[in-house]
Design an enzyme around this catalytic site. Structure first.
Site, PDB file in Angstrom:
ATOM      1  N   LEU A 199       0.821  -1.213   0.000  1.00 24.89           N
ATOM      2  CA  LEU A 199       0.000   0.000   0.000  1.00 24.89           C
ATOM      3  C   LEU A 199       0.855   1.265   0.000  1.00 24.89           C
ATOM      4  O   LEU A 199       1.974   1.281   0.511  1.00 24.89           O
ATOM      5  CB  LEU A 199      -0.961  -0.003   1.179  1.00 24.89           C
ATOM      6  CG  LEU A 199      -0.454  -0.261   2.591  1.00 24.89           C
ATOM      7  CD1 LEU A 199       0.117   0.986   3.193  1.00 24.89           C
ATOM      8  CD2 LEU A 199      -1.598  -0.799   3.422  1.00 24.89           C
TER       9      LEU A 199
ATOM     10  N   CYS B 125       9.647   4.390   3.249  1.00 21.00           N
ATOM     11  CA  CYS B 125       9.884   3.064   2.655  1.00 21.00           C
ATOM     12  C   CYS B 125      11.058   3.015   1.683  1.00 21.00           C
ATOM     13  O   CYS B 125      12.010   2.268   1.918  1.00 21.00           O
ATOM     14  CB  CYS B 125       8.617   2.599   1.961  1.00 21.00           C
ATOM     15  SG  CYS B 125       7.235   2.536   3.094  1.00 21.00           S
TER      16      CYS B 125
HETATM   17  C1  UGA Z   1       5.823   2.992  -1.468  1.00 20.38           C
HETATM   18  C2  UGA Z   1       5.343   2.007  -2.555  1.00 20.38           C
HETATM   19  O1  UGA Z   1       4.790   2.722  -3.660  1.00 20.38           O
HETATM   20  C3  UGA Z   1       4.277   1.057  -2.005  1.00 20.38           C
HETATM   21  O2  UGA Z   1       3.932   0.094  -2.991  1.00 20.38           O
HETATM   22  C4  UGA Z   1       4.855   0.342  -0.781  1.00 20.38           C
HETATM   23  O3  UGA Z   1       3.897  -0.517  -0.180  1.00 20.38           O
HETATM   24  C5  UGA Z   1       5.283   1.371   0.255  1.00 20.38           C
HETATM   25  O4  UGA Z   1       6.264   2.244  -0.329  1.00 20.38           O
HETATM   26  C6  UGA Z   1       5.848   0.627   1.439  1.00 20.38           C
HETATM   27  O5  UGA Z   1       6.829  -0.095   1.275  1.00 20.38           O
HETATM   28  O6  UGA Z   1       5.228   0.635   2.523  1.00 20.38           O
HETATM   29  P1  UGA Z   1       4.878   5.283  -0.457  1.00 20.38           P
HETATM   30  O7  UGA Z   1       6.179   5.371   0.273  1.00 20.38           O
HETATM   31  O8  UGA Z   1       3.612   5.544   0.272  1.00 20.38           O
HETATM   32  O9  UGA Z   1       4.716   3.809  -1.114  1.00 20.38           O
HETATM   33  O10 UGA Z   1       4.940   6.355  -1.616  1.00 20.38           O
HETATM   34  P2  UGA Z   1       5.041   6.385  -3.207  1.00 20.38           P
HETATM   35  O11 UGA Z   1       3.777   6.874  -3.754  1.00 20.38           O
HETATM   36  O12 UGA Z   1       5.602   5.137  -3.744  1.00 20.38           O
HETATM   37  O13 UGA Z   1       6.147   7.542  -3.370  1.00 20.38           O
HETATM   38  C7  UGA Z   1       7.454   7.399  -2.814  1.00 20.38           C
HETATM   39  C8  UGA Z   1       8.313   8.579  -3.205  1.00 20.38           C
HETATM   40  O14 UGA Z   1       8.622   8.549  -4.591  1.00 20.38           O
HETATM   41  C9  UGA Z   1       7.653   9.938  -2.954  1.00 20.38           C
HETATM   42  O15 UGA Z   1       8.624  10.826  -2.430  1.00 20.38           O
HETATM   43  C10 UGA Z   1       7.194  10.376  -4.338  1.00 20.38           C
HETATM   44  O16 UGA Z   1       7.085  11.766  -4.475  1.00 20.38           O
HETATM   45  C11 UGA Z   1       8.307   9.793  -5.198  1.00 20.38           C
HETATM   46  N1  UGA Z   1       7.905   9.546  -6.601  1.00 20.38           N
HETATM   47  C12 UGA Z   1       6.943   8.629  -6.898  1.00 20.38           C
HETATM   48  C13 UGA Z   1       8.556  10.231  -7.629  1.00 20.38           C
HETATM   49  O17 UGA Z   1       9.443  11.073  -7.380  1.00 20.38           O
HETATM   50  N2  UGA Z   1       8.208   9.961  -8.924  1.00 20.38           N
HETATM   51  C14 UGA Z   1       7.252   9.050  -9.243  1.00 20.38           C
HETATM   52  O18 UGA Z   1       6.994   8.856 -10.462  1.00 20.38           O
HETATM   53  C15 UGA Z   1       6.610   8.375  -8.210  1.00 20.38           C
END
Ligand code: UGA
Length: 472
Positions: A156, A283
């Site tokens: 998630l 994460c």
């Molecule tokens: C992430 C994973 O997406 C989940 O599948 C996983 O379960 C979770 O970690 C975990 O291990 O508990 P999350 O940390 O909530 O989820 O956030 P994301 O939406 O994945 O974003 C993570 C980071 O990457 C953020 O700083 C976001 O801004 C950045 N990001 C995301 C980008 O810079 N570019 C993108 O295209 C996507």
């Protein structure tokens, strides 16, 4: 609905609390255990403690009925058929996951077992953790036939956690015994059979009765690796597009067009190709480091992950360089900052690249007016308001009389600013966007100098009079 199962969830953080209320929503009887008495009291009273869509509604619906909160793990163990461990696995100084909380829970469960239980790792843990949990149970005198250890990683995302839980792309169950696998299959049956999606008040998402999520049954070790490898791969995708965006800047190309061009290849896919100021959160940084450390311990060269981390770190420094390129010197400059959370739709600031950038700018002598729709309270605990840092009530107050406005978090409301009002509010019409929320052409038509990530800089097309004199 399928037959309800008695479940204990240990830990009421993001994963534990969301899992607990979602299991209740799926029809199960849940006990959520936390050793923090204040948290338990708050949850019993209906305070969700975290900012998450649907959580208040589900907590209201099930608290103190289908989800009970308590501190007593022994009682929860006795009453449940499956015990999900969802406690923190923070990063230790060496980059490994610190598994001391998981071990402590396993030892406590061992003291109260008298009938067969399935112990489920829900926290993100390195491969071999299930074996350590098993060994630790046995060392504490528990008969091998009284339990199985299963790995059921969670995928998630914060902000969409409830919908992600109930509408997963896949459910991974790593079990080395049929008995344990069948308990987990029964727990997830409301989703895998599609039954849940027929419910009138079901939380909506991409799964349907016709297309329920698949349950992938693997070995425990494979399931543990699936979780780390998934997060590491997503982080890699982000660092890859960030490196490509730097290349686009140097070549005067447009990374949005490039990302679309490569993302349309179904083998690559369009998601997680948004460039920006680097990934953050609780994460990715922790899991990439832990996966690298697992590889090292197993004698496998995985330097690729070190590069992923390096690119991610440099992305913040490149952003500061961009601010400098627009403003010349930084000392004494007044900056408006939009966004402190590590991404939009959350109040979480753990490993937030936005906070790191704010710290770097303060160290350069800038003064900052910051706004975030949800994360200001948490930020003030680590970065108190002072002479050079103010927290303000909205985006326009942040921009008020500033030399430039910086966009650091992708909150939807930051993509819908009234550009005319913003133009009049800023001292100089300069916007530096770390999240590519605006179309450069629209910004230049509205009189802004607009610097974003991996796209050519936009300058005002019309010679609008300077803001300072426009106001006088
Ligand atoms: C992430 C994973 O997406 C989940 O599948 C996983 O379960 C979770 O970690 C975990 O291990 O508990 P999350 O940390 O909530 O989820 O956030 P994301 O939406 O994945 O974003 C993570 C980071 O990457 C953020 O700083 C976001 O801004 C950045 N990001 C995301 C980008 O810079 N570019 C993108 O295209 C996507």
């Amino acid at each position: 609905m399928s037959e309800p199962i008695k479940i204990a969830v240990v830990g009421s953080g993001y994963v534990g609390l969301v899992a607990a209320v979602c299991f209740a929503e799926m029809g199960h009887e849940v006990i959520c255990v936390d050793n923090d008495e204040r948290k338990v009291v708050a949850l019993q009273g209906g305070d969700t403690l975290i900012h998450e869509n649907y959580l208040p509604e589900l907590l209201d619906r099930y608290r103190n009925t289908r989800v009970r909160f308590m501190t007593d793990l022994a009682e929860a163990t006795r009453e449940s058929e499956a015990i999900f461990i969802a406690v923190g696995t923070p990063q230790s100084e060496t980059g490994d996951a610190d598994l001391s909380y998981v071990e402590a829970v396993a030892c406590e469960i061992a003291r109260s077992i008298s009938s067969y239980k399935v112990i489920v790792e829900k926290s993100t843990v390195p491969v071999y953790t299930n074996e350590w949990v098993r060994r630790s149970m046995e060392r504490n005198g528990v008969d091998r036939h009284l339990f199985d250890v299963v790995s059921n990683p969670e995928f998630l995302r914060e902000g969409t956690a409830v919908a992600d839980f109930l509408h997963p792309d896949r459910i991974v169950v790593g079990a080395d015994s049929e008995r344990a696998a069948s308990v987990l299959s029964r727990i997830y049956a409301p989703l895998t059979s599609g039954q849940y999606y027929e419910k009138e008040a079901a939380i909506s998402g991409c799964c349907t009765v016709a297309e329920p999520p698949p349950l992938l049954l693997t070995s425990t070790k494979s399931a543990e690796i699936i979780k780390h490898a998934s997060n590491a791969f997503l982080a890699l995708k982000i660092s890859f597009i960030n490196a490509v965006s730097n290349l686009c800047e140097a070549a005067d190309a447009n990374v949005e067009q490039v990302a679309r061009g490569i993302g349309l290849d179904s083998r690559i896919g369009p998601k997680f190709l948004r460039p920006g100021i680097g990934y953050g959160g609780s994460c990715f940084p922790k899991d990439v480091a832990a996966f690298r450390s697992v590889a090292e311990q197993l004698g496998i060269n995985f330097d690729l992950l070190a590069e992923v981390e390096k690119i991610n770190g440099l992305q913040k420094k490149r952003f500061i360089a961009k601010v400098r390129s627009a403003l010349w010197t930084l000392r004494g400059k007044r900056l408006g900052v939009l966004g402190l959370a590590f991404k939009g739709d959350t109040d979480d600031i753990r490993e937030s690249p936005a906070i790191e950038i704010v710290k770097l700018l303060l160290a350069e002598g800038c003064s900052i007016a910051a706004f975030d729709p949800a994360a200001m309270k948490r930020t003030q605990e680590v970065l108190p308001q002072g002479n050079c840092l103010r927290y303000v009530a909205d985006a326009y107050e942040a921009a008020s009389d500033c030399d430039a406005l910086l966009i650091l978090t992708d909150w939807p409301e930051f993509a819908r600013l009234d550009l005319e009002r913003l133009y009049k509010t800023l001292r100089y019409p300069i916007v530096i966007d770390g999240r590519n929320l605006y179309d450069p052409q629209v910004m230049s038509e509205n009189g802004f100098t607009y610097l974003s990530t991996g796209r050519p800089a936009a300058n005002p097309v019309r010679d609008l009079s300077p803001v300072a004199s426009a106001q006088s």
